[in-house]
Structures are given as C-alpha cells and as structure tokens.
Design an enzyme around this catalytic site. Structure first.
Site, PDB file in Angstrom:
ATOM      1  N   ASN A 161       4.650   0.663  49.464  1.00  0.00           N
ATOM      2  CA  ASN A 161       5.995   0.186  49.814  1.00  0.00           C
ATOM      3  C   ASN A 161       6.678   0.990  50.918  1.00  0.00           C
ATOM      4  O   ASN A 161       7.848   1.394  50.782  1.00  0.00           O
ATOM      5  CB  ASN A 161       6.863   0.125  48.553  1.00  0.00           C
ATOM      6  CG  ASN A 161       6.369  -0.930  47.583  1.00  0.00           C
ATOM      7  OD1 ASN A 161       5.768  -1.936  47.992  1.00  0.00           O
ATOM      8  ND2 ASN A 161       6.581  -0.716  46.306  1.00  0.00           N
ATOM      9  N   THR A 270       2.914  -2.916  42.321  1.00  0.00           N
ATOM     10  CA  THR A 270       2.036  -2.727  43.477  1.00  0.00           C
ATOM     11  C   THR A 270       1.186  -1.481  43.301  1.00  0.00           C
ATOM     12  O   THR A 270       0.001  -1.467  43.649  1.00  0.00           O
ATOM     13  CB  THR A 270       2.866  -2.611  44.765  1.00  0.00           C
ATOM     14  OG1 THR A 270       3.663  -3.782  44.920  1.00  0.00           O
ATOM     15  CG2 THR A 270       1.961  -2.463  45.984  1.00  0.00           C
ATOM     16  N   GLY A 271       1.784  -0.418  42.760  1.00  0.00           N
ATOM     17  CA  GLY A 271       1.040   0.813  42.563  1.00  0.00           C
ATOM     18  C   GLY A 271      -0.164   0.616  41.671  1.00  0.00           C
ATOM     19  O   GLY A 271      -1.269   1.082  41.977  1.00  0.00           O
ATOM     20  N   HIS A 318       8.802  -5.068  36.493  1.00  0.00           N
ATOM     21  CA  HIS A 318       7.669  -4.274  36.025  1.00  0.00           C
ATOM     22  C   HIS A 318       8.077  -3.444  34.814  1.00  0.00           C
ATOM     23  O   HIS A 318       9.248  -3.107  34.649  1.00  0.00           O
ATOM     24  CB  HIS A 318       7.187  -3.334  37.132  1.00  0.00           C
ATOM     25  CG  HIS A 318       7.005  -4.010  38.455  1.00  0.00           C
ATOM     26  ND1 HIS A 318       6.127  -5.052  38.634  1.00  0.00           N
ATOM     27  CD2 HIS A 318       7.588  -3.787  39.666  1.00  0.00           C
ATOM     28  CE1 HIS A 318       6.180  -5.454  39.900  1.00  0.00           C
ATOM     29  NE2 HIS A 318       7.060  -4.706  40.535  1.00  0.00           N
TER      30      HIS A 318
END
Length: 359
Positions: A161, A270-271, A318
C-alpha cells in the site's frame, strides 16, 4: 481483546506435529527478564492478555521446517495457483472475458479492448523461486527497529500500500522495493481520485523505482475507474514503475483455501495475500511490520497502526487479529519467520542467527 486467546473464534490446524528432520535452526527466544520492560499502567485495554499469549507462543526457538513449508507451498500452488492466476494478464484474461468482482459477487465486468490494453502481457513471476523474500507490512512496530539493512538484503522485497520510504525511515524499513501494492483508497483519498492533476501521484511513485505495482481494480466496482486512471497516468508520464492488476479469481480461491482451514472472518488483507504469494514464490519467507495491536509486545510502548502516520486502525473490512494469529501459527510451524523485535545494525546476513534482538 480482553480474551486470553488472540482470536477466540478462530481455530486453525495447519499441519501434523513438527518433525525433527530438515530443520533450519535459528536461535530465538524472548529477551531475558532483565531486558523486558515492566508493565505500564496505561497499557491498552486487553493488551496484557494478548501480549502474554504472544510471548508464550513466540518464545520457542524458531526452526525452519522444510517439510511443512513445502507442503503448504505445494497446496497453495495447486489449489490457489498464485503463480499463474494472482495477476491478470492478457494471456489468462482475453477480450470478452467476464470478470466477477471479488467483494461484490453480483457485479461483473466484460473485458473490452480498452481494458485489455491495461493488462500486462504475461506472468510477471519467474519460474525459479527466489531464495529469500521479505514481506514488509506497515505497522508502527517498525519504528526505531533498525531493520532496514536486513530487509534490503533480501533477494526480493514486497511492500504494501505505497508506504512512505526515505524521509528518515530508511534505517528502520529499508528502501529496496521489487513489488509494491496500491490500495485504490490511496488514489481516491490522497489524490482526488486522479480526476485533477495527476503529476503529484506519479511523482510519489519515484521512491519505488522500477518495481511492480499491483492494484486492486476488481474487488469493488467503484474502484475500477481510478485504477485504470492510475495506469493511464503512469504511462502518460512515462514512469518506470510497472502497473498490473490483482486477479479477483485468485482472491476467491485464497479465501476459500483459508476458510476451509478456520480463517472465516473478514476479507483477506493485502498483506496476507502477499504472504501467500511469497510462500509460492520464495524458498524462505520473512515478515516485518506485521503487528496489529497498539502496544509493543516486548518494549510495551505505544505502537501506531502505521510507522509513517498516526491514523487509527479501522478494521471494518479485514479482521487483523485473526490474520496475525494465522501468521504466528505459521511462524511456530516453521513455515515462515515472523519478526517482532528490533534488528541489530551490521547483522546483515539474510537469513541467519540473531537477526533481531527479541527473537
């Protein structure tokens, strides 16, 4: 967070008991009692129970369990196919294809020639695995960590990000970037949706050099236009960065993979997606900056959500504690190495013993 378990609703069993062969031994353990900070009176609510649980699980000597790593990597490659499907290409998504949005299954988009032209031509990943990969999250646990040198010594570095690099952060987070992700919200909130001047956005990408930049235009329908404008802007200003798109089909496969193993709450971050890609593509996976709580696990000082700003965490999509619990389990199983402590300047062998003070 007041429960004794990090994520009481999550029970994830990944492998059978650890085997005693194929070990990559790395001395690790918590700091000695003399170096552990006393519990502060203003510790965040529920954090003591969480930190005690993390310390208990993190205190064992870390051992690379080759069989466990190979098993999970093989399962991911066969069931989720990140190598072939994580990124949309002109080869796997031709004109006329129907793309179903990952977070809005009732919405889809037909690939027109114009959209097709924004796809990269072929798979960006090499067939041969990288030896060492560092996946770098953005937690404030990296502040004053001195981990920049060891992160930059990895063969392949993944960042999430569009984090701030330089600006005095080099010592702690490094600067090397081979792949960086870009959440559409960054363009929407920080650059007016790229509806006005676009040069500031493109100039902000200079610190990532010629890296791959992966965007998510097909999670929500409203993010597609801004991601396309990002690609057009990069091309118009001839930026060396290489834009590409996540494949929502891969997101769906990955979500099903981990849901069947107990991770049922929230969309995958995303991680975590990048950790899974690294587990397919890298022989040795090391994680930095993955700590979702507001107090340091060892020094007990306050920790920002991001090392580069003081914005508060908002877990509306999340469920980060459950994801962290999964990563800690993978660490305990010897599949990857999760770094939670400070690094020693000058100790730049990657990987190797005594990489950080608290492991």
């Amino acid at each position: 967070m007041g429960n004794r378990s990090l994520t009481p609703s999550v029970s994830i069993r990944l492998f059978s008991p650890l085997r005693r062969h194929n070990l990559h031994l790395v001395p690790s353990g918590p700091p000695s009692p003399k170096t552990i900070s006393p519990w502060p009176s203003d510790l965040c609510k529920g954090c003591r129970a969480i930190i005690e649980k993390v310390r208990e699980r993190y205190s064992k000597t870390w051992k690379k369990q080759e069989d466990n790593y190979r098993s999970l990597s093989s399962q991911l490659r066969s069931q989720c196919q990140g190598f072939d499907r994580a990124i949309i290409t002109q080869a796997n998504t031709p004109v006329g294809s129907n793309i179903v949005y990952a977070a809005e299954n009732n919405k889809s988009l037909e690939v027109t020639p114009g959209i097709f032209s924004t796809f990269i031509k072929e798979n960006p990943f090499p067939k041969k695995k990288w030896d060492t990969c560092a996946v770098v999250g953005n937690s404030g646990i990296l502040t004053n960590s001195s981990c920049g040198e060891i992160i930059d010594s990895a063969q392949f570095v993944i960042r999430c990000n569009l984090p701030s690099l330089g600006k005095g952060y080099e010592k702690h987070v490094g600067t090397k970037t081979d792949l960086v992700t870009a959440n559409p919200s960054i363009m929407l909130k920080g650059y007016g949706g790229l509806m006005g001047p676009r040069r500031p956005f493109v100039e902000s990408l200079h610190s990532y050099g010629k890296s791959m930049m992966v965007l998510s235009p097909f999670s929500y329908a409203h993010t597609t236009p801004v991601c396309l404008r990002a690609v057009y802007s990069i091309r118009d200003f001839e930026s060396p960065i290489q834009p590409m798109f996540f494949n929502p089909d891969y997101f769906q496969s990955l979500a099903l993979f981990w849901r069947s193993r107990g991770l049922r709450r929230g969309l995958l971050s995303t991680g975590l997606v990048m950790v899974n890609i690294a587990l397919e593509q890298c022989a040795n996976v090391h994680l930095y900056g993955f700590w979702p709580f507001s107090s340091h696990p060892f020094e007990l000082n306050a920790v920002n959500n991001h090392y580069y700003d003081d914005l508060k965490a908002a877990w509306t999509v999340h469920f980060m504690p459950a994801e962290f619990d999964l990563l800690l389990r993978l660490h305990s199983q010897g599949v990857l190495r999760l770094h939670l402590g400070n690094c020693r300047p000058g100790k730049n062998e990657f990987p190797g013993p005594e990489i950080d003070r608290y492991q």
